[in-house]
Enzyme design. Structure first.
Site, mmCIF file in Angstrom:
data_model
loop_
_atom_site.group_PDB
_atom_site.id
_atom_site.type_symbol
_atom_site.label_atom_id
_atom_site.label_comp_id
_atom_site.label_asym_id
_atom_site.label_seq_id
_atom_site.Cartn_x
_atom_site.Cartn_y
_atom_site.Cartn_z
ATOM 1 N N GLU A 12 0.813 -1.220 0.000
ATOM 2 C CA GLU A 12 0.000 0.000 0.000
ATOM 3 C C GLU A 12 0.844 1.267 0.000
ATOM 4 O O GLU A 12 0.559 2.228 0.728
ATOM 5 C CB GLU A 12 -0.954 0.004 1.204
ATOM 6 C CG GLU A 12 -1.865 -1.203 1.288
ATOM 7 C CD GLU A 12 -2.796 -1.347 0.090
ATOM 8 O OE1 GLU A 12 -3.248 -0.306 -0.438
ATOM 9 O OE2 GLU A 12 -3.052 -2.489 -0.336
ATOM 10 N N VAL A 13 1.884 1.286 -0.831
ATOM 11 C CA VAL A 13 2.729 2.482 -0.910
ATOM 12 C C VAL A 13 2.563 3.223 -2.232
ATOM 13 O O VAL A 13 3.230 4.231 -2.457
ATOM 14 C CB VAL A 13 4.220 2.120 -0.706
ATOM 15 C CG1 VAL A 13 4.449 1.547 0.679
ATOM 16 C CG2 VAL A 13 4.720 1.164 -1.779
ATOM 17 N N VAL A 17 -0.095 2.823 -8.959
ATOM 18 C CA VAL A 17 -0.260 4.150 -9.553
ATOM 19 C C VAL A 17 1.079 4.659 -10.089
ATOM 20 O O VAL A 17 1.134 5.299 -11.139
ATOM 21 C CB VAL A 17 -0.870 5.123 -8.529
ATOM 22 C CG1 VAL A 17 -1.011 6.512 -9.125
ATOM 23 C CG2 VAL A 17 -2.237 4.624 -8.078
ATOM 24 N N LYS A 37 2.241 -8.388 -13.837
ATOM 25 C CA LYS A 37 2.092 -8.616 -12.398
ATOM 26 C C LYS A 37 2.318 -10.106 -12.153
ATOM 27 O O LYS A 37 1.459 -10.932 -12.478
ATOM 28 C CB LYS A 37 0.685 -8.212 -11.930
ATOM 29 C CG LYS A 37 0.455 -8.358 -10.433
ATOM 30 C CD LYS A 37 1.043 -7.202 -9.664
ATOM 31 C CE LYS A 37 0.651 -7.268 -8.184
ATOM 32 N NZ LYS A 37 1.172 -6.121 -7.431
ATOM 33 N N GLU A 109 5.579 -5.268 -11.983
ATOM 34 C CA GLU A 109 5.179 -4.743 -10.681
ATOM 35 C C GLU A 109 5.130 -5.855 -9.645
ATOM 36 O O GLU A 109 4.381 -6.830 -9.787
ATOM 37 C CB GLU A 109 3.806 -4.067 -10.752
ATOM 38 C CG GLU A 109 3.416 -3.454 -9.415
ATOM 39 C CD GLU A 109 1.956 -3.032 -9.345
ATOM 40 O OE1 GLU A 109 1.454 -2.884 -8.219
ATOM 41 O OE2 GLU A 109 1.323 -2.873 -10.401
ATOM 42 N N GLY A 112 4.053 -6.108 -2.710
ATOM 43 C CA GLY A 112 4.690 -5.694 -1.466
ATOM 44 C C GLY A 112 6.126 -5.273 -1.700
ATOM 45 O O GLY A 112 6.444 -4.586 -2.665
ATOM 46 N N PRO A 200 0.845 12.573 -6.851
ATOM 47 C CA PRO A 200 -0.071 13.246 -5.936
ATOM 48 C C PRO A 200 -1.042 12.270 -5.276
ATOM 49 O O PRO A 200 -1.512 11.318 -5.906
ATOM 50 C CB PRO A 200 -0.830 14.230 -6.832
ATOM 51 C CG PRO A 200 -0.027 14.353 -8.070
ATOM 52 C CD PRO A 200 0.697 13.058 -8.235
#
Length: 237
Positions: A12-13, A17, A37, A109, A112, A200
Site C-alpha cells: 500500500e505504498v 499508480v 504482475k 510490478e 509488497g 499526488p
C-alpha cells in the site's frame, strides 16, 4: 530500458499508480508498453487487478498476470493456502523477456516489498530483477518510517549488484507534514539514490485522461518526465 522492475518498500505504498504513471509517460512518447504482475493476491477471478488498473489509467497496450490467489497474503503463503502452484522467479523472468520482444517497455510490478516471497524456495522479486539484469524503481511512502524501509531496500539492491532506477514517492499529500517534508532531503541522503518523482495523493482515482495529462509532471527526467522537487506542494503554501 526495456524491462523495469517496480518494487515497493512494503504494501500500500502506491506501486500500481506509480507503475501507471511510468507507463503513461512512455505511451505518450510513442512507446508500446506491457505491464506484468507476477502474482496478484487478495482478489477473486474477474476483479480488476493491479496490472489491469495500471493499463486502464495509463493507456498501455497490454497487461499480464501469471497467477492469482484469493487471500491478501504474500504470494508464497497465498499459493500454499489456496493449494495452487506458486510463481517461480524464472517463470517471471522468462515471461518478461518474451514480452520485451513484443513491446518497447515491460513494467514488472511486484507484490509488497523487494523480498516478499513468491514461492517456498525463497524466490523474490529481487531474484527476478537479477535474472533480467533490470533496474529497480523503488516506490516509497512519504511520511514517518519511510527512511528505514527505503534504505534497507536500496542496500539489498546494492548487495545483489542491482541498479536502482531511483526512489519515487508513491503518494504525496496535498498538505504534507513535517516528516514528509524532511524526507524529501533525507531519502536521497540515507539511500544514495536520487528521488525521481512523487505522485499526488488520490491520483489513482482520477479519470484516465486527467491522469495521463498529469503523469509527466510527477516523474523526473530520468523517467521521461519534467518533475522537480521544488514543484512539490508544501504545508505552508
Amino acid at each position: 530500458m526495456t524491462v523495469l522492475v517496480v518494487s515497493g518498500t512494503g504494501t500500500e505504498v502506491g506501486k500500481t499508480v506509480a507503475t501507471a504513471a511510468v507507463a503513461a509517460v512512455a505511451v505518450a512518447d510513442g512507446r508500446s508498453v506491457a505491464v506484468l504482475k507476477p502474482a496478484q493476491t487478495g482478489l477473486a477471478p474477474g476483479e480488476r487487478g493491479d496490472a489491469e488498473e495500471a493499463v486502464r489509467l495509463s493507456g498501455a497496450a497490454a497487461w499480464h498476470e501469471l497467477a492469482r490467489y484469493p487471500e491478501p497474503l504474500a504470494p508464497a503463503t497465498a499459493a500454499r493456502r489456496a493449494g495452487l502452484p506458486p510463481v517461480r522467479p524464472a517463470d517471471v523472468a522468462e515471461t518478461a523477456e518474451k514480452l520485451a520482444t513484443e513491446y518497447d517497455l515491460v513494467l514488472v510490478e511486484g507484490a509488497g516489498g523487494l523480498l516478499v516471497r513468491l514461492d517456498d524456495d525463497g524466490g523474490t522479486l529481487a531474484d527476478v530483477a537479477g535474472m533480467l539484469s533490470a533496474r529497480v524503481l523503488v516506490v516509497a511512502p512519504a511520511g514517518l518510517g519511510t527512511l528505514n524501509a527505503t534504505e534497507l531496500t536500496t542496500r539489498e539492491l546494492g548487495r545483489r549488484g542491482l541498479t536502482p532506477a531511483g526512489v519515487l514517492v508513491g503518494t504525496w499529500p496535498a498538505r504534507p507534514g513535517l516528516a514528509a517534508r524532511c524526507n524529501v532531503t533525507d531519502l536521497p541522503t540515507v539511500t544514495g539514490v536520487p528521488l525521481v518523482g512523487a505522485v499526488p495523493e488520490g491520483a489513482g482515482g482520477w479519470p484516465p485522461a486527467v491522469f495521463r495529462a498529469g503523469a509527466r509532471k510527477w516523474l523526473a527526467p530520468e523517467l521521461g518526465g519534467t518533475w522537480r522537487v521544488e514543484a512539490l506542494p508544501w504545508a505552508d503554501e
